[in-house]
Design an enzyme around this catalytic site. Structure first.
Site, PDB file in Angstrom:
ATOM      1  N   HIS A  28      32.778  98.707  62.750  1.00 39.62           N
ATOM      2  CA  HIS A  28      31.714  98.415  61.797  1.00 39.62           C
ATOM      3  C   HIS A  28      30.486  97.845  62.506  1.00 39.62           C
ATOM      4  O   HIS A  28      30.579  96.843  63.218  1.00 39.62           O
ATOM      5  CB  HIS A  28      32.248  97.396  60.778  1.00 39.62           C
ATOM      6  CG  HIS A  28      31.345  97.143  59.627  1.00 39.62           C
ATOM      7  ND1 HIS A  28      31.137  95.880  59.113  1.00 39.62           N
ATOM      8  CD2 HIS A  28      30.601  97.974  58.859  1.00 39.62           C
ATOM      9  CE1 HIS A  28      30.327  95.947  58.082  1.00 39.62           C
ATOM     10  NE2 HIS A  28      29.974  97.209  57.906  1.00 39.62           N
ATOM     11  N   HIS A  70      20.484  96.636  59.181  1.00 36.79           N
ATOM     12  CA  HIS A  70      21.180  96.666  57.897  1.00 36.79           C
ATOM     13  C   HIS A  70      20.273  96.238  56.748  1.00 36.79           C
ATOM     14  O   HIS A  70      20.203  96.902  55.718  1.00 36.79           O
ATOM     15  CB  HIS A  70      22.413  95.764  57.933  1.00 36.79           C
ATOM     16  CG  HIS A  70      23.140  95.703  56.635  1.00 36.79           C
ATOM     17  ND1 HIS A  70      22.816  94.801  55.631  1.00 36.79           N
ATOM     18  CD2 HIS A  70      24.165  96.442  56.153  1.00 36.79           C
ATOM     19  CE1 HIS A  70      23.610  94.993  54.587  1.00 36.79           C
ATOM     20  NE2 HIS A  70      24.438  95.973  54.880  1.00 36.79           N
TER      21      HIS A  70
END
Length: 262
Positions: A28, A70
């Site tokens: 991730h 992000h």
């Protein structure tokens, strides 16, 4: 680049129930929480732990450069301020994206999508690119990221494009239908299943708790591969592996061997 060559059917067809060509375990944001997320330092650390597939978040600068970040805003993971989409790449490329995590990563930079593609080429790694558009920037993001990936990716296994944004995935499909797609869902639903079908997705990527016996059967019957995020606990990992989920996205690259459950 061909979906069929990577073990997939044509771009507009749902995936069959056969094997999944990607690694089971996916790091991730490069290395979970062990390095500054979405940086080349994270990718290098994930690779050092044996991972050969990485998930990352890609958005666009004001002048259309795809890069890894992000959040919509810069404050959490860089020394910049404001909305990332309002700044040109020359400004973003100079930001410190590592000091927030730890002193040893001070000076780590935001990588461009091209930087990450080159890392994957050098290390023969697979990539899951999450389209992370700023609000209102969905179509531009989907088109630009997919176009650049289609032009620059040279490995046999194509990058998997994913997003919560139907508009971004649809835009990506419009310019690069050969790139496989996966719809991200917080909860499994008939609406999500229908959207994935319309988008020609090969996978559903759901929050881990969305997968149980019933939803797995329903998704498989519709021809989709199944991925889960973000799998960090032993019990959940064992449950999902027993259900036959094809891919598990994790922060705990130092805990789960990349070959576990393969």
């Amino acid at each position: 680049m061909s979906l069929a060559g990577a073990g997939f059917p044509g771009a507009a067809e749902p995936a069959p129930r056969g094997g999944w060509p990607y690694p089971r375990w996916i790091a991730h944001r490069g290395a979970g929480t062990l390095a500054p997320e979405n940086t080349l330092a994270a990718f290098a650390l994930g690779h050092a732990h044996g991972y050969r597939m990485f998930e990352c978040d890609v958005r666009l600068s004001a002048d259309g450069q795809p890069f890894l970040l992000h959040d919509d805003r810069l404050e959490r993971t860089t020394d910049g301020q404001g909305e990332a989409v309002d700044q040109r790449w020359a400004e973003l490329a100079g930001l410190d994206a590592g000091s927030w995590h730890s002193p040893r990563h001070a000076g780590e930079r935001l990588p461009s999508l091209g930087d990450v593609v080159e890392f994957c080429r050098q290390h023969d790694c697979a990539l899951n690119v999450e389209l992370k558009p700023a609000p209102g920037d969905e179509v531009r993001t989907g088109r630009e990221v997919a176009t650049r990936l289609a032009r620059s990716w040279t490995l046999a296994l194509p990058p998997l494009l994913s997003s919560f944004s139907v508009a971004a995935l649809a835009a990506a499909a419009g310019v690069a239908p050969q790139l496989p797609r996966g719809l991200l869902l917080e909860a499994f639903s008939d609406e999500g299943l229908g959207a994935a079908r319309r988008l020609g997705c090969v996978a559903l990527i759901c929050e881990q708790r969305a997968w149980d016996g019933a939803t797995v059967r329903q998704a498989r019957a519709a021809g989709f591969r199944l991925l889960a995020y973000t799998v960090n606990e032993d019990g959940e990992a064992a449950r999902l592996l027993a259900l036959g989920v094809n891919g598990l996205i994790t922060d705990r690259i130092d805990h789960f061997p990349a070959s576990a459950g393969a």
